[in-house]
Motif scaffolding. Sequence first.
Motif, short mmCIF file in Angstrom:
data_model
loop_
_atom_site.label_atom_id
_atom_site.label_comp_id
_atom_site.label_asym_id
_atom_site.label_seq_id
_atom_site.Cartn_x
_atom_site.Cartn_y
_atom_site.Cartn_z
N GLU A 169 1.01 -0.77 0.12
CA GLU A 169 0.34 -0.17 0.06
C GLU A 169 0.47 1.24 0.24
O GLU A 169 1.61 1.21 0.85
N PRO A 170 0.56 1.97 -0.40
CA PRO A 170 1.89 3.45 -1.02
C PRO A 170 1.86 3.84 0.59
O PRO A 170 0.61 4.55 1.03
N SER A 171 2.85 4.89 0.35
CA SER A 171 3.17 5.80 1.44
C SER A 171 2.41 4.91 2.58
O SER A 171 1.84 5.91 3.86
N SER A 172 2.75 3.69 2.88
CA SER A 172 2.39 3.03 4.44
C SER A 172 3.52 2.95 5.08
O SER A 172 2.83 2.53 6.70
N LEU A 173 4.64 3.01 5.16
CA LEU A 173 5.61 2.57 5.48
C LEU A 173 5.43 3.72 7.17
O LEU A 173 4.97 4.75 7.00
N ARG A 174 5.27 2.54 8.23
CA ARG A 174 5.27 3.67 9.94
C ARG A 174 6.08 3.13 10.77
O ARG A 174 6.27 2.43 10.61
N VAL A 175 6.34 3.99 11.47
CA VAL A 175 7.50 3.53 12.57
C VAL A 175 6.81 3.75 14.02
O VAL A 175 6.41 5.28 14.07
N MET A 176 6.15 3.09 15.17
CA MET A 176 5.85 3.08 16.54
C MET A 176 7.14 3.89 17.03
O MET A 176 7.94 2.50 17.88
N ILE A 177 6.99 5.26 17.75
CA ILE A 177 7.61 5.70 18.44
C ILE A 177 7.38 5.36 19.63
O ILE A 177 5.92 5.74 20.15
N TYR A 178 8.51 4.96 20.99
CA TYR A 178 7.58 5.09 21.85
C TYR A 178 7.61 6.73 22.72
O TYR A 178 8.44 7.65 22.71
N ARG A 179 6.92 6.61 24.06
CA ARG A 179 6.41 7.68 24.71
C ARG A 179 7.34 8.70 25.69
O ARG A 179 7.33 9.51 25.93
N GLU A 180 7.95 7.51 26.72
CA GLU A 180 8.85 7.29 27.30
C GLU A 180 9.84 7.84 27.36
O GLU A 180 10.34 7.80 26.10
N SER A 181 10.75 8.46 27.80
CA SER A 181 12.23 9.31 27.90
C SER A 181 13.18 8.65 27.71
O SER A 181 12.96 6.92 28.01
N PRO A 182 13.67 8.35 26.94
CA PRO A 182 15.04 7.78 26.96
C PRO A 182 16.07 6.53 28.25
O PRO A 182 16.39 5.71 27.79
N ASP A 183 15.45 7.68 28.77
CA ASP A 183 16.28 7.21 30.09
C ASP A 183 15.85 5.54 30.72
O ASP A 183 16.62 4.61 31.36
N ILE A 184 14.68 5.37 30.06
CA ILE A 184 14.35 3.77 30.45
C ILE A 184 14.06 3.20 29.30
O ILE A 184 13.38 1.88 28.69
N ARG A 185 14.80 3.59 27.95
CA ARG A 185 14.92 2.79 27.02
C ARG A 185 15.06 1.44 27.00
O ARG A 185 14.77 0.63 25.73
N SER A 186 16.48 0.91 27.93
CA SER A 186 16.57 -0.36 28.11
C SER A 186 15.26 -1.49 28.64
O SER A 186 15.87 -2.83 28.42
N ALA A 187 14.50 -0.85 28.77
CA ALA A 187 13.33 -1.39 29.83
C ALA A 187 12.37 -1.45 28.67
O ALA A 187 11.33 -2.26 29.06
N LEU A 188 12.01 -0.95 27.68
CA LEU A 188 11.53 -1.47 26.37
C LEU A 188 12.09 -1.84 25.38
O LEU A 188 12.87 -3.48 25.17
N SER A 189 12.82 -1.22 24.36
CA SER A 189 13.62 -1.85 23.41
C SER A 189 14.48 -1.13 23.23
O SER A 189 14.12 0.18 22.93
N ASP A 190 15.54 -0.91 21.84
CA ASP A 190 16.63 0.05 21.62
C ASP A 190 15.73 0.53 19.61
O ASP A 190 16.40 1.55 19.30
N HIS A 191 14.95 -0.62 19.86
CA HIS A 191 14.57 -0.73 18.28
C HIS A 191 12.45 -0.37 18.15
O HIS A 191 12.14 -0.90 19.31
N CYS A 192 12.54 0.01 17.36
CA CYS A 192 11.58 0.84 17.72
C CYS A 192 10.70 -0.22 16.20
O CYS A 192 11.17 -0.65 15.64
N PRO A 193 8.92 -0.89 16.74
CA PRO A 193 8.37 -1.51 15.48
C PRO A 193 7.87 -0.82 14.19
O PRO A 193 7.99 0.58 14.13
N VAL A 194 8.98 -1.58 13.08
CA VAL A 194 8.53 -0.39 11.74
C VAL A 194 6.97 -1.46 11.02
O VAL A 194 7.39 -2.74 10.72
N SER A 195 6.76 -1.00 9.88
CA SER A 195 5.68 -1.43 9.21
C SER A 195 4.87 -0.95 8.19
O SER A 195 5.63 0.58 7.74
N VAL A 196 4.22 -2.04 7.11
CA VAL A 196 3.98 -1.42 6.74
C VAL A 196 2.24 -1.61 6.00
O VAL A 196 2.20 -2.67 7.14
N ARG A 197 1.91 -1.80 5.03
CA ARG A 197 0.80 -2.77 5.04
C ARG A 197 0.57 -3.18 3.59
O ARG A 197 1.32 -2.83 2.24
N LEU A 198 0.17 -4.31 3.65
CA LEU A 198 -0.12 -4.85 1.96
C LEU A 198 -2.22 -4.89 1.93
O LEU A 198 -2.87 -5.76 2.78
#
Length: 275
Positions: free
Chosen positions: A242-271
């Motif tokens: 699906e054109p222009s469907s690339l998305r990156v879900m970012i975290y709302r939290e401070s980088p201080d707790i990055r290790s409790a979440l992940s150093d990567h964000c989910p990347v997605s497209v729609r088909l």
Amino acid sequence: MAVCASAHAKTIKLATWNLDWLTQRPPGDPALPSDVGRRTDTDFARLASYARHLNADVVALEEIDGPQVAARVFPPERYQLILTPDAIVQRTGIAVRRGIGVTVNAELSALNTYGNDAPHPLRGGLDVTLTEGRARLRVLVVHLKTGCWDQPLSQRAHSCPTLLQQFRIIDDWALERQDEGEAFAILGDFNRRLTEHDPMMAMLDADAPMMLTTAGYASPCWGGEYFIDHILLGNAARTWLEPSSLRVMIYRESPDIRSALSDHCPVSVRLDLPV
């Protein structure tokens, strides 16, 4: 035309997410680096909340220490959870929304170019076939060797010879899909800043033309960075994007707790799958 297309297609959201040493092992476990801490129940609850917000139909998973820990983020009543049988902490896997058919193919164990007896074996690739209506999508989930971010193929350091060997193995897998005429996707953590002009991408594209869905974009994850998590589409799957469907879900939290979440964000497209 748009009405006709929507009447004959089923849209699915396809994502990849490296969950950064997702494990329940205690700190100090010999299988873990010394700087990996234990996630709390609150941390798992946060990740599960983000998984609900992501709301993807198919999620490639990286750095998963078994199905039990994956189930704390992706509930089994909603998702089918499949992981490689590798005897390592950082396994690759996939979460597939229930109702989508899944056939598990032989693991692409050749990606572990070090061998199982090595002190630090590499990750195998998870190979599955998804079925939705009459559409079939062959999916390979990968997590490749780190350290060769954008160096030339001739580089003998920075893990580049190992990464090049892994790309050749992926190239062989893609050639088989090309010969069989299967729609396919290769996604996960490539540990490479792939672009359309990267020599490793060019090697793949020369043998089995693929669409690099992250091409031309930068990731907003944790303030901005180059993509190393990618979704590649081959054969008919290139026309399903699906054109222009690339998305990156970012975290709302401070980088201080990055290790409790992940150093990567989910990347997605729609088909848009034919049904």
